[in-house]
Write an enzyme that holds these catalytic residues in place. Structure first.
Site, PDB file in Angstrom:
ATOM      1  N   GLY A   1      -3.873  -4.169  -4.703  1.00  0.00           N
ATOM      2  CA  GLY A   1      -4.843  -3.126  -5.006  1.00  0.00           C
ATOM      3  C   GLY A   1      -4.140  -1.819  -5.285  1.00  0.00           C
ATOM      4  O   GLY A   1      -3.571  -1.212  -4.378  1.00  0.00           O
ATOM      5  N   HIS A   2      -4.113  -1.393  -6.549  1.00  0.00           N
ATOM      6  CA  HIS A   2      -3.440  -0.155  -6.923  1.00  0.00           C
ATOM      7  C   HIS A   2      -4.466   0.889  -7.338  1.00  0.00           C
ATOM      8  O   HIS A   2      -5.390   0.604  -8.107  1.00  0.00           O
ATOM      9  CB  HIS A   2      -2.443  -0.407  -8.059  1.00  0.00           C
ATOM     10  CG  HIS A   2      -1.293  -1.273  -7.647  1.00  0.00           C
ATOM     11  ND1 HIS A   2      -0.357  -1.786  -8.522  1.00  0.00           N
ATOM     12  CD2 HIS A   2      -0.916  -1.728  -6.425  1.00  0.00           C
ATOM     13  CE1 HIS A   2       0.532  -2.503  -7.861  1.00  0.00           C
ATOM     14  NE2 HIS A   2       0.210  -2.481  -6.588  1.00  0.00           N
TER      15      HIS A   2
ATOM     16  N   ASP B   1       0.821  -1.222   0.000  1.00  0.00           N
ATOM     17  CA  ASP B   1       0.000   0.000   0.000  1.00  0.00           C
ATOM     18  C   ASP B   1       0.851   1.267   0.000  1.00  0.00           C
ATOM     19  O   ASP B   1       0.420   2.310   0.496  1.00  0.00           O
ATOM     20  CB  ASP B   1      -0.955   0.032   1.210  1.00  0.00           C
ATOM     21  CG  ASP B   1      -1.761  -1.243   1.359  1.00  0.00           C
ATOM     22  OD1 ASP B   1      -2.400  -1.635   0.365  1.00  0.00           O
ATOM     23  OD2 ASP B   1      -1.744  -1.839   2.444  1.00  0.00           O
TER      24      ASP B   1
ATOM     25  N   GLY C   1     -10.920  -3.407   1.932  1.00  0.00           N
ATOM     26  CA  GLY C   1     -11.775  -2.424   2.593  1.00  0.00           C
ATOM     27  C   GLY C   1     -11.467  -2.284   4.072  1.00  0.00           C
ATOM     28  O   GLY C   1     -12.172  -1.584   4.803  1.00  0.00           O
TER      29      GLY C   1
END
Length: 428
Positions: free
Chosen positions: A40-41, A13, A302
């Protein structure tokens, strides 16, 4: 020609997608080499956000080809959904600009189910994303895996599925007592997806090899971060692949091709998702402030990210593990205008002071050595020439302790909000 690797230097992240998207402007290929859709980018262009999980961050550049290397574990359901979602936004994706290795190991419904039931049936949580990444890598290593190319052959797919399901069936039925798809149900789904995605299948090894031979610019985009590496990371709170620079050679290209730059992407502070040790974690209002201002919510899960001060002993360790040539510091704007600013320069551990972490260290038992830094203030008008002295001191502190230069600085979410101190595509 330049071969550039983007590596997360923390627990993921860090903003790798933003840096990859920026470098893609001059890149001919952007290559994913490990992990799966647990990544997740987030890319921000003209105020619009684009979320990527499998497809490389070069997809927003019309001239750039995107490659998913053989080291990636591929969920065909997730890939199909991501392609459809991006195409609906007007982003061009075709067999002309997306190439998926025929040798990618496939993630099946069985892997995702096994991931979920294991996590829910253990008292020692790892914090898995539940995407089936670990079980898929298990099958790969134990030679029970299904490759992307197997989806195109009915007989081969059915036989590989039978091998993969054999042990899992007993676990699902007798140990976990959960329902699971039959072999035929899973076969029908995977074969249909294979027919749909077959157009993207390619010999990516040769594509990369030929691009390098032709003097093209290649950017290798890592997922997660070095501290989550299955060998170098904070085991057992790690992912299932080599997130360090070693993953490039095992997951995309050969060691015969030299690397010109290995850039460690690093937040100006530290975050972590899920379980595991975190020496500089903040549990007070300062941590909550960073969490809120930095928008620290996982793109894939999330989940709220844990936040803390920048940890230089861990950053120095990451630099050694991946032979980093420089640091790309991101989210510097989040620390702007803070009343208090600190950085961890070392640990007190077993009666000694140490300034670089190492594989055997127990991070639960270290006491961080924190130093106060002078707070700084920046906005969107910051340049290399008007950078405040306090920020320069913060950057110099990082460089002095880690031993490598900071080559770029990101101060906002958009691709324009970045200062480069080095041209990555200029040789020597």
């Amino acid at each position: 020609m330049s071969n550039i690797v983007i590596v997360g230097a923390q627990w993921g992240d860090e903003g790798k997608g933003k840096i990859a998207d920026t470098l893609a402007e001059k890149a001919d290929l952007v290559v994913r080499y490990q992990g799966g859709n647990n990544a997740g980018h987030t890319l921000v262009v003209n105020g619009k956000k684009t979320f990527l999980h499998l497809i490389p961050s070069g997809v927003l550049r019309q001239h750039t080809k995107c490659v998913i290397g053989h080291g990636v574990v591929l969920d065909p359901v997730a890939l199909d959904e991501e392609i459809t979602r991006l195409q609906a936004k007007g982003i061009a994706i075709s067999a002309e600009n997306l190439f998926v290795s025929e040798s990618c190991t496939i993630i099946t419904s069985y892997h995702k189910l096994l991931d979920a039931v294991r996590e829910s049936n253990t008292s020692e949580k790892i914090g898995t994303t539940g995407k089936g990444i670990g079980p898929a890598y298990e099958d790969k290593v134990s030679r029970k895996g299904i490759k992307f190319k197997h989806l195109f052959d009915k007989d081969l797919l059915r036989s590989r599925l039978a091998i993969s399901l054999a042990e899992k069936e007993t676990l699902f039925r007798d140990l976990y007592k959960v329902e699971y798809p039959t072999l035929e149900q899973e076969f029908d789904k995977l074969f249909a997806l294979g027919q749909k995605l077959k157009q993207y299948a390619a010999d990516t090894f040769s594509i990369i090899d030929q691009a390098i031979a032709a003097g093209k610019n290649v950017v290798y985009e890592g997922a997660q971060g070095v501290l989550l590496d299955v060998d170098y990371g904070t085991y057992p709170f790690v992912t299932s692949s080599n997130t360090s620079v070693a993953g490039v050679y095992s997951g995309a290209t050969t060691a015969g091709h030299g690397l010109d730059h290995v850039i460690g992407i690093t937040k100006a502070y530290t975050t972590r998702v899920g379980e595991g040790p975190f020496p500089t974690e903040l549990f007070d209002d300062v941590g909550k402030f960073i969490q809120h201002k930095g928008g620290e919510i996982g793109v894939t899960t999330g989940r709220i990210r844990r936040c803390g001060w920048l940890d230089l002993p861990l950053l120095k360790y990451s630099a050694k593990c991946s032979n980093l040539t420089s640091i790309a510091l991101t989210k510097v704007d989040v620390l702007s205008d803070m009343d208090t600013l600190k950085v961890c320069i070392g640990y007190k551990y077993e009666g000694k002071e140490i300034y670089c972490a190492y594989p055997g260290i127990d991070l639960y038992k270290v006491e961080p050595i924190l130093v106060e830094m002078e707070p700084f203030s920046i906005d969107e008008t910051v340049t290399k020439d008007n950078m405040p002295a306090a920020l320069k001191t913060y950057l110099k502190t990082i460089e002095n302790h880690v031993g490598i230069p900071i080559s770029s600085l990101a101060y906002g979410p958009s691709r324009e909000q970045i200062l480069f101190f080095e041209d990555y595509f200029k040789k020597g």
